[in-house]
Scaffold this motif. Sequence first.
Motif, PDB file in Angstrom:
ATOM      1  N   GLU A 372       0.932  -1.164  -0.275  1.00  0.00           N
ATOM      2  CA  GLU A 372       0.136  -0.132   0.114  1.00  0.00           C
ATOM      3  C   GLU A 372       0.911   1.215  -0.152  1.00  0.00           C
ATOM      4  O   GLU A 372       1.531   1.452   0.674  1.00  0.00           O
ATOM      5  CB  GLU A 372      -1.398   0.035   1.520  1.00  0.00           C
ATOM      6  N   HIS A 398      -7.958  -6.281   0.182  1.00  0.00           N
ATOM      7  CA  HIS A 398      -6.439  -5.269   1.684  1.00  0.00           C
ATOM      8  C   HIS A 398      -5.796  -4.598   1.145  1.00  0.00           C
ATOM      9  O   HIS A 398      -5.495  -3.690   2.530  1.00  0.00           O
ATOM     10  CB  HIS A 398      -5.880  -6.777   1.284  1.00  0.00           C
ATOM     11  N   GLU A 399      -5.456  -4.647   0.237  1.00  0.00           N
ATOM     12  CA  GLU A 399      -4.426  -3.004   0.020  1.00  0.00           C
ATOM     13  C   GLU A 399      -5.212  -1.582  -0.602  1.00  0.00           C
ATOM     14  O   GLU A 399      -4.366  -0.563   0.151  1.00  0.00           O
ATOM     15  CB  GLU A 399      -3.616  -3.718  -1.105  1.00  0.00           C
ATOM     16  N   HIS A 402      -5.880  -0.567   3.439  1.00  0.00           N
ATOM     17  CA  HIS A 402      -4.636   0.225   3.963  1.00  0.00           C
ATOM     18  C   HIS A 402      -5.226   1.646   4.342  1.00  0.00           C
ATOM     19  O   HIS A 402      -4.756   2.245   4.223  1.00  0.00           O
ATOM     20  CB  HIS A 402      -3.431  -0.094   3.180  1.00  0.00           C
ATOM     21  N   GLU A 421      -2.724  -2.893   9.880  1.00  0.00           N
ATOM     22  CA  GLU A 421      -2.854  -4.096   9.914  1.00  0.00           C
ATOM     23  C   GLU A 421      -3.758  -5.090  10.131  1.00  0.00           C
ATOM     24  O   GLU A 421      -4.513  -5.830   9.449  1.00  0.00           O
ATOM     25  CB  GLU A 421      -1.565  -5.416   9.691  1.00  0.00           C
ATOM     26  N   ASN A 424      -7.007  -3.536   9.419  1.00  0.00           N
ATOM     27  CA  ASN A 424      -7.146  -3.847   7.839  1.00  0.00           C
ATOM     28  C   ASN A 424      -8.154  -4.656   7.750  1.00  0.00           C
ATOM     29  O   ASN A 424      -8.686  -5.404   6.916  1.00  0.00           O
ATOM     30  CB  ASN A 424      -6.001  -3.127   7.163  1.00  0.00           C
ATOM     31  N   TYR A 486      -1.739  -9.317  12.167  1.00  0.00           N
ATOM     32  CA  TYR A 486      -3.113  -9.645  11.451  1.00  0.00           C
ATOM     33  C   TYR A 486      -4.233 -11.226  11.842  1.00  0.00           C
ATOM     34  O   TYR A 486      -4.883 -10.431  11.901  1.00  0.00           O
ATOM     35  CB  TYR A 486      -2.240 -10.656  10.074  1.00  0.00           C
ATOM     36  N   LEU A 678       0.806  -7.523   2.518  1.00  0.00           N
ATOM     37  CA  LEU A 678       1.250  -6.459   3.317  1.00  0.00           C
ATOM     38  C   LEU A 678       0.217  -5.542   4.485  1.00  0.00           C
ATOM     39  O   LEU A 678       0.071  -5.500   3.809  1.00  0.00           O
ATOM     40  CB  LEU A 678       2.662  -6.195   2.840  1.00  0.00           C
TER      41      LEU A 678
HETATM   42 ZN   LIG Z   1      -1.393  -5.225   4.939  1.00  0.00          ZN
END
Ligand SMILES: [Zn+2]
Length: 678
Positions: A372, A398-399, A402, A421, A424, A486, A678
Amino acid sequence: MSVTRTVPNAINQSESTLNKIAVCTLLSFVAVANAFAQEPTISKEPLSERRVSYTMNVTLNPETKTVTGTERLTWRNPDSVPVGELQFHLYLNAFKNERSTFMKESGGAHRGFTAGDEDPWGGVQITRMQIVPDIDADLTPAIPSPGATDLTDRIRFIQPDDGNQDDETVISVMLPRPVQPGETITLDIDFESRMPEIVARTGWKMGESGEPFFMVAQWFPKIGVYEIPGQRYVPEDAERGRWNTHQFHANSEFYADFGTYDVTITTPESFVVGASGRIQDEVIEGGYRTVRYLANDVHDFAWTASPDFLVYEDTWRHVSIRLLLQPVHEGQAQRHFNAAKTALERFDEWVGEYPYTTLTLVDGLGGSNGMEYPTLITCGTYYKLPEWLRGLELVTIHEFGHQYFYGLLASNEFEEAWLDEGMNSYIETRIMDDAYGVGAVIDIAGLQVSDISLQRVAYTKSKASRVRMVQNSWEYPFGDYGTASYSKPSTVMHTLERYLGWETMRRFLRTYYERWRFRHPTTRDLQDVAEDVSGQDLDWFFDQFVYGTATVDYAIDPPLLVSPQSEEGDEVQYRNRVRIVRNGDGIFPQTLLVKFDDGSEEVREWDGEEKWIEFEFLKPARMSEAYIDPDNRILIDTNRLNNRRIRNTLADGSLARMAQLRLASFVHQLLVLLSGLL
Ligand SMILES: [Zn+2]
């Protein structure tokens, strides 16, 4: 002026790098889009405090893999006392040699990706740093100002986190004269950034055409965050603020202040460029392409360049979405757009408005995917990725998420990575399962795997009892960072949602966003919002599961005890006893549901505090089963197989469930390997 957008069904037919364009005739849409045609955000007013502003003029040399240029940085002292020192991130130096803190922590590898054998190193060097006299503030930064105070010799590498003298990712510059409260200082900085072969999402890799693909990230000298008294964890009554400038670490990469970026990028003409913010103009001259981007109210700027990209465009409300796709993935454009819109839609409804007018989706190469940056994300797909495996959707959603937790809220990822993270991942699982149902991630031949179950399994299969969510990212033992940042927070927040109810959770998310966007919230701030909105003291929850390492496991202690109990003159009565034991150190209120042979049911509540409890039911029927947490609210219960007991048998379907869990665990490991999220 007419508004253009890509016709979705034309995308698959596109053969060149140009998208097919059609005219959209929706009047309201035209009005909205025109009003923001060139603005990087939906507001003409600043949305953030804008303590920093950057004007950069840089050139990419694909032969030498370097980006050279000049940055004019303006920084405003937010403190009520003079500040005589500046600190900067030079994060590209994490990839300078094997002695950097990043390389030592990651052992030269980063989540499955290693720097290549040949010439893998990168780095950033400042060749000039000068204070621009006030009078020269309008000069173009490329011209050294006469009489400017040179600071180049004052640059010192510092290592505030680990004292590793070989780490050159943070510098300190003592100023000849302090910056007064509220005053701004303007610096001109010449720098040369050598991109490494892709490592940790940054660098170059040879593309299909034989020309390199570049993901230019963590690439320029960026000023750190100066936290004033009362901000984050600096005490309200502190005499002065302090720099919060962490070294680059294997586990975390972001914390910076909001401001404006005006960046002009020159590349060879054949390169397609994508960047944070909104394109202002583009000129092709003498074999070179020069594009200027404006990004407002963001805390970072990244860009990408490759001659290979296929370019697609689409629109969602006020957002121009641009997709830069690898040719081998032609035909997957619509999946990217659909995933991005799915995320935009849900975030808008559940959290708040996306205030930017652009979103760039980059299909990168090598280890550049799944990352991101402000208004720009790298996604990631595979050749002929089947429809039933929604890895592309998962990574894109997911990205995109961010943009809120990393981008707009911008918590300190080094110190509290879970706020980015973890929050998110929580919303990502919610969106995936809301949009695609129980087979959100995998859905084939009766095999259905949801995103929530993947995260939950990742948590329960980990060494959950030693992982706290709030901790400096670089201090986690190997492997624990992923759980802490996460899977645990995702599972914990789902549990909080089910405890408070979705409507309360949604108000919490919206309030958190409205109160804290552009302001770097902490865990404490988040808890305050949750308590305000729910009207409940949530110390018991946060102390155990967010700050602490408590794990929850309640079980029905077998067997269910049923004995006939004759009573005079009456029909047979049965004495039914159910024992619940608390196996974990975590305490969570429990609900017990008991079913009887005559179809009747009994429900009991228990605060869950003692080590065990026994409930007795004297009834004319025998109990057939007992079930704790029958509505699946407590997702953090690390073993749900022992939550249910059926008389005279093992837990119902436990073998099937066990097989399912094993499969989900395997799938999760597979996805982590594939996407390197990530
Ligand atoms: Zn991430």
